[in-house]
Design an enzyme around this catalytic site. Structure first.
Site, short mmCIF file in Angstrom:
data_model
loop_
_atom_site.label_atom_id
_atom_site.label_comp_id
_atom_site.label_asym_id
_atom_site.label_seq_id
_atom_site.Cartn_x
_atom_site.Cartn_y
_atom_site.Cartn_z
N CYS A 38 -74.23 -15.90 21.42
CA CYS A 38 -75.20 -16.67 20.78
C CYS A 38 -76.69 -16.56 21.48
CB CYS A 38 -74.78 -17.87 20.35
SG CYS A 38 -73.36 -18.08 19.58
N SER A 46 -75.63 -12.11 28.69
CA SER A 46 -74.95 -10.77 28.36
C SER A 46 -74.27 -10.12 29.55
CB SER A 46 -76.04 -9.95 27.91
OG SER A 46 -76.73 -10.44 26.81
N SER A 48 -92.78 -27.75 -15.53
CA SER A 48 -91.63 -27.55 -14.94
C SER A 48 -91.70 -25.81 -14.61
CB SER A 48 -90.23 -27.62 -16.01
OG SER A 48 -90.67 -27.09 -17.23
N VAL A 104 -82.70 -16.24 27.49
CA VAL A 104 -82.88 -14.68 27.91
C VAL A 104 -82.65 -14.33 29.54
CG1 VAL A 104 -84.58 -12.83 27.68
CG2 VAL A 104 -84.97 -15.01 26.60
N GLY A 107 -80.26 -17.63 22.62
CA GLY A 107 -80.64 -18.68 23.16
C GLY A 107 -81.96 -19.34 22.65
#
Lengths: 301, 604
Positions: B121, B48, B552, B43, B123
Site C-alpha cells: 500500500c 518496496s 432542483s 517513500v 503511504g
C-alpha cells in the site's frame, strides 16, 4: 471444532464468490475461454459455483485462427462436457485481409485479439466478461482490480479504478460500459497447476512433453503445427522433446525442451525453473517496458 | 545484492525434495494455509525493498525478471549499482516515472508452511483510500519504520488506519538497522515510543522486529548482527500468527445469500460464502430479515455433499422446508440471529473526489444487500495524523468521519468489530456508479424497531378511482426565473377546467411553512427536495395530480423523488429558458451559486 482451510480452498471459495456476484448483478455475462490452463481452471470453478445448474452464461472464444490444432480439439470437447454454449468469434476484417503472425507482427494480435474481442463483446451485448488473468503474471496486472471497468470503447484507465474493499464488488455501470472480471486474480502459476492436479482437470496435451516438429527462430523454439508455417531459407523442422508453459498462437509461442510427461513432472520442472512463464510470449515485448499496460488501455484483455 | 539464496532455502522451499519426490512436496504444499497482509510505510522506509526481498528470497523473481530489473535499476534506479527492488513492485508506468507507489499492488510468495498475499500500500496521505482498500482484506499489517527517523506522523497514520479497519495483528518492523549500526538502544527507544502511541489508539498488542530489508537481517533467520533480539524473524512470525478465519469459525453461522440455485423444480439451493460460523445438515437456521426458520437438509458441492462447511467456504445450502429466501437475505443460526435495523452510527472513509452530499440518496452495499441510504452531517472527522476530532459539514476525499445513516429498508447487520462481512459496507453514487465511500457500522440507533407501517383499508387505487383520474406528479424544473412557476400555474388552471383534482406545490411557498427551518446549504437544499417529494407522494397517494416548481438542479435529487413513486407516476418537465432571458425576468437578485445553466441540468 475449527478447521484451517488450505490456501487452495480459500482461493477457490473466493473465485466462486466472485462468479456468483457477477451472475447476480450483471445483465449478460460471458466467460472468455482461451483453452489454456488458466481457462481450464476458470471453467472448472464455474461448474463448481453453479452446480447442479450448468454455469448460466456462454463460453466465448475469440479465435485468431492461429491456435494450435490440439487447442481447438479440447475447446470443442470441454464445451460439450460442460453443457455450455460455445461462441467462436473471428474478426471478419482480419480474416479478409489475411492478417497473420508471420507477415504482420504486432498487428496480428491487435486485429485478431484486441479488435476481435471488442467486436465480439459489442456484437452480443455482453456487459460482463470473465477473464483468466492473474496478478502474478505481469506488473500492470498486479495493480488491476478484480472487477475492472471499461469505457464504451473498451478502454482501461489505471488511474481511475474503483476501490475494492473487503469482498464487496461494485458491479453497477453506466450504459455502454462493461466489466472484465478476473476471478483467479490471486492465483499463482503454481496454484493453477496444483489445482489442476488435485481436481483432475483436462488440459491441452501440449503442456506435456512429446516429440514435436520444431524450428529455432529469433531465440524462440517454435512448433511447426501446420503447413501454414513459412520456413525460412535453410530452416528444416527438427523433432525435439518439447512442451509449452503457456499457450497462444502457435507462431508466437515459444516451447521449452523438456522431458516432463506427467503433471507432477511439469510442476517439478516449473518449480525448478529460473524463468517466468510469459517469457515465451512475444506479445509482451512489443513496445518496451509498459507494453501490457498500454495494450490494456487500448482494450486488450 | 547481498545475502544469497542459501540462507533462505531452508525456509522457503526445499529444492532437494522437489527434485527427489515431487509428489511428497505437492502433498505438503497443498496443505498450506493462506495469510493476507499489508505493508505500510512511506517513500523512504524501504517498503518496496522489503517486499522485493521476500519475493527474491522465496525465488518468486525469475531470471528473466531479474535481468530486466538489473537493467532498469541501472537506468532509473535509486540504489546505485545495486538492484532497486522498488522497480519490481511499482507496476504502473506513472509510478515508475514518479518513483512513488500510487495503487495497491498484490504480490504472492510461499514458504514451507504458508502461502502469502501481500498488499503493498502507498503511504502518502493522499492515498489513504488505497491503504484502506488494501487493509480491508488483511489479517496482519507490517508497519515499517526507518530506524534513523523513529515514529513519524505517517507511522501514526498507518497504525490508526490498520486499527480502524480492524487488523488485529500488527508488526512493527524497525527497518534499516544496518544504517544505525544495529543499535539496541535506538531500537528499544523506538519501540517504547511506539508502544505509548499504540496504547493511546487502542492497539494493546504488537510485535516489534529489528530488520534490514536491504541486507536481509531478521527476515528469514535471526541475524548475527542483532544478538540481543530474541524474538522470531519476520518470516517465522508471519508463518505462525493466527488467521482471522479461524476465530471467525467460532462465531454463530452467518451466510449472505448471493444466488438462488434452481436448475429444476426438484432442487432449490441457496448459494453463498459463509461469513462466520459453521453449518451441518440438521442444523436449525433462521433466514433474516424475514425471521422464518427451517433446517439444513444438505450442503451441496460439485464433488460431494458435505458433512460440515465452515467460514470461508463457498457452498450451496438446501432447506428441509420451502421458505422464502433470496439474494440479500442472510442465513443465520436459528438461536443466535443477527440484528435488523435501518438507522446506524458508522465510521465512513470517503473515497471520491466529489465530497459527501449530506441527505443525498446513495446505494449502500453490505454483504449481498443493496439498499438506498442517506448520510447525516458527520458528528466529527478524524485528523489521521493527530487523531484529533474536528467538526465537519461533509466528508472530502480521504476524510474519515463518524456519521449516522438511514437506509430505506431494514438491513441485516452486525457491528463491524464482530464481523467484517456484515458490518463493512460501500457507498455507491447512483448517477456515476462510482464507489464513493466505505464504512463500518458500529451499532443500530434502534429507532427502526419503534416505527411500523400501519396498513390502511382505503388504498391509493381507491382514492384515485373515486376522483376518476390517475395520480401524477408533474415535476417542473429549471433555472431561477425560467418561468416554471408561471407555467405550472397555467397547467393547473387548464387541469382544473377539465375537472381534475390537482395541487400546486411552489418552491417559495413551501419555504414559508413546511421548510422554513431550512437554509440554503447543500444539505438543506437536498432536504428541501426530499420533503417536497414526500409531500407530493402523500398527495399522489390521496389520488391527486400534483404539480411542483423547484429549481432542483441535481439529477440525483430528482431521481430520489422519482423512486418514491410508482413507475411512470413521476413526470419531469424541464423548462428550458435561455440564461439571459431567465436573468432578465427574475424578480429578485439571484443568489450567488444558485444559478445553473442548461448544461448543468443535463450534466447533473
Amino acid at each position: 471444532m475449527t478447521r484451517t482451510l488450505t490456501h487452495l480452498e480459500r482461493l477457490e471459495a473466493e473465485a466462486i464468490h466472485i462468479m456468483r456476484e457477477v451472475v447476480a448483478e450483471a445483465v449478460k455475462p460471458v466467460m472468455l475461454y482461451s483453452v489454456g490452463k488458466d481457462s481450464a481452471v476458470m471453467l472448472h470453478l464455474a461448474r463448481k459455483a453453479f452446480y447442479p445448474s450448468p454455469p448460466p452464461f456462454p463460453l466465448l472464444h475469440v479465435d485468431t485462427t492461429w491456435k494450435f490444432q490440439e487447442m481447438y480439439k479440447l475447446r470443442d470437447r470441454m464445451a460439450r462436457e460442460s453443457g455450455m454454449e460455445l461462441l467462436v468469434y473471428q474478426n471478419p476484417e482480419a480474416q479478409e485481409r489475411g492478417i497473420n503472425p508471420f507477415d504482420h507482427g504486432p498487428l496480428h494480435t491487435d486485429m485478431w485479439k484486441t479488435e476481435g474481442l471488442k467486436q465480439a463483446l459489442d456484437k452480443y451485448g455482453f456487459d460482463a466478461a470473465f477473464g483468466g488473468a492473474r496478478r502474478d503474471e505481469e506488473k500492470s496486472r498486479a495493480k488491476e482490480r478484480i472487477f475492472s471497468f471499461r469505457t464504451a470503447s473498451h478502454g482501461w484507465d489505471p488511474k481511475n479504478q474503483r476501490p475494492e474493499l473487503w469482498n464487496l464488488y461494485n458491479a453497477r455501470k453506466s450504459k455502454g460500459e462493461s466489466i472484465r472480471v478476473f476471478p483467479i486474480s490471486n492465483w499463482t502459476e503454481l496454484d493453477i497447476w496444483q489445482y489442476i492436479h488435485l481436481n483432475d482437470i483436462p488440459i491441452v496435451p501440449l503442456y506435456f512433453s512429446a516429440k514435436r516438429p520444431t524450428v529455432e527462430r529469433d531465440g524462440l523454439l517454435l512448433m511447426v503445427d501446420d503447413d501454414r508455417f513459412p520456413l525460412r531459407e535453410g530452416e528444416v523442422p527438427v523433432e525435439r522433446s518439447i512442451r509449452f508453459r503457456t499457450l497462444g498462437c502457435y507462431p508466437l509461442t515459444g516451447a521449452v525442451e523438456s522431458e516432463a510427461t506427467t503433471l507432477s513432472e511439469v510442476i517439478q520442472e516449473m518449480l525448478l525453473t529460473t524463468t517466468s512463464e510469459r517469457q515465451g510470449r512475444i506479445i509482451d515485448k512489443d513496445g518496451g517496458d509498459a507494453s501490457m499496460e498500454k495494450k490494456k488501455q487500448e482494450g486488450y484483455f | 545484492m547481498t545475502s544469497p539464496h542459501e540462507n533462505a532455502d531452508a525456509v522457503y522451499k526445499t529444492d532437494a525434495l522437489i527434485a527427489e519426490d515431487i509428489d511428497a512436496y505437492l502433498e505438503t504444499h497443498q496443505h498450506k494455509s493462506l495469510l493476507r497482509f499489508i505493508t505500510c510505510g512511506s517513500v523512504d522506509d524501504g517498503k518496496s525493498t522489503l517486499i522485493g526481498r521476500l519475493l527474491y528470497d522465496s525465488k518468486m523473481i525469475f531470471e528473466d525478471q531479474l535481468e530486466a530489473l538489473q537493467s532498469d535499476s541501472k537506468r532509473v534506479g535509486t540504489q546505485g549499482q545495486d538492484i532497486d527492488f522498488a522497480l519490481l513492485v511499482d507496476g504502473l508506468a506513472a509510478e515508475r516515472e514518479q518513483g512513488i507507489t500510487i495503487d495497491v499492488a498484490y504480490r504472492f510468495f510461499a514458504t514451507e508452511k504458508r502461502k502469502f498475499i501481500v498488499a503493498d500500500c502507498p503511504g502518502h496521505e493522499q492515498y489513504t483510500r488505497n491503504m484502506v482498500t488494501g487493509a480491508s482484506t488483511a489479517d496482519l499489517a507490517v508497519i515499517l519504520i526507518d530506524a534513523r527517523k523513529g515514529v513519524l506522523v505517517q507511522t501514526r497514520r498507518h497504525s490508526y488506519l490498520a486499527k480502524l479497519i480492524g487488523i488485529k495483528n500488527i508488526v512493527l518492523a524497525v527497518n534499516k538497522m544496518d544504517l544505525i549500526g544495529y543499535s539496541q538502544a535506538t531500537y528499544e527507544a523506538i519501540v517504547a515510543d511506539y508502544m505509548s502511541f499504540a496504547a493511546s489508539i487502542g492497539i494493546d498488542h504488537f510485535t516489534a522486529i529489528p530488520i534490514s530489508g536491504f541486507k536481509g537481517d531478521n527476515i528469514t533467520a535471526n541475524s548475527p548482527n542483532t544478538p540481543w533480539y530474541h524474538g522470531a524473524p519476520l518470516i517465522e512470525h508471519l508463518e505462525t500468527v493466527e488467521i482471522d478465519l479461524v476465530s471467525d469459525q467460532a462465531k454463530p453461522l452467518r451466510m449472505p445469500v448471493q444466488w438462488v440455485n434452481r436448475p429444476n423444480l426438484d432442487f432449490r439451493g441457496f448459494s453463498g460464502l459463509i461469513a462466520t460460523g459453521s453449518v451441518k445438515p440438521g442444523d436449525a437456521i433462521r433466514v433474516l430479515p424475514s425471521g422464518k426458520t427451517s433446517t439444513v437438509s444438505k450442503i451441496v458441492t460439485l464433488d460431494e455433499e458435505l458433512d460440515e462447511a465452515v467460514a470461508g467456504q463457498s457452498v450451496t445450502i438446501c432447506f428441509a422446508d420451502e421458505i422464502d429466501c433470496s439474494r440479500g437475505d442472510v442465513i443465520a443460526a436459528a438461536d443466535a440471529p443477527p440484528e435488523v435495523s435501518n438507522q446506524f452510527e458508522s465510521t465512513i472513509v470517503w473515497l471520491d473526489d466529489d465530497p459527501l452530499h449530506v441527505g443525498r440518496a446513495y446505494w449502500l452495499k453490505l454483504g449481498t444487500q443493496l439498499v438506498s441510504v442517506t448520510v447525516q452531517e458527520p458528528k466529527y472527522t478524524v485528523n489521521v495524523n493527530t487523531m484529533e476530532h474536528m467538526a465537519a459539514k461533509t466528508l472530502e476525499l480521504n476524510a474519515i468521519g463518524v456519521a449516522e445513516l438511514a437506509t430505506d429498508k431494514p438491513i441485516v447487520f452486525e457491528p463491524y468489530n464482530d464481523s467484517r462481512s456484515l458490518g463493512g459496507f460501500i457507498l455507491i453514487d447512483k448517477i456515476t456508479n462510482r464507489t464513493v465511500g466505505a464504512g463500518m457500522l458500529h451499532f443500530s440507533l434502534r429507532r427502526a424497531q419503534n416505527v411500523h407501517w400501519q396498513p390502511t383499508d382505503i388504498t391509493r387505487e381507491a382514492h384515485a378511482s373515486l376522483k376518476n383520474q390517475k395520480p401524477r406528479v408533474l415535476w417542473f424544473t429549471g433555472l431561477s426565473g425560467s418561468g416554471k412557476s408561471t407555467i405550472a400555474n397555467e397547467v393547473e388552471k387548464q387541469l382544473n377546467l377539465m375537472n381534475r383534482h390537482t395541487f400546486l406545490l411552489d418552491g417559495d411557498n413551501v419555504r414559508h411553512g413546511l421548510n422554513k427551518d431550512l437554509g440554503f446549504t447543500e444539505a438543506d437544499r437536498i432536504e428541501n427536495i426530499r420533503r417536497v417529494g414526500e409531500v407530493a407522494k402523500l398527495m399522489a397517494d390521496a389520488g391527486l395530480i400534483v404539480l411542483t416548481a423547484f429549481i432542483s438542479p441535481f439529477r440525483a435529487e430528482r431521481d430520489m423523488v422519482r423512486k418514491m413513486l410508482p413507475d411512470g407516476e413521476f413526470i419531469e418537465i424541464f423548462v428550458d429558458t435561455p440564461l439571459e432571458v431567465a436573468e432578465a425576468r427574475c424578480e429578485r437578485p439571484v443568489q450567488k451559486g444558485t444559478q445553473w445553466g442548461a448544461q448543468e441540468f443535463y450534466r447533473h
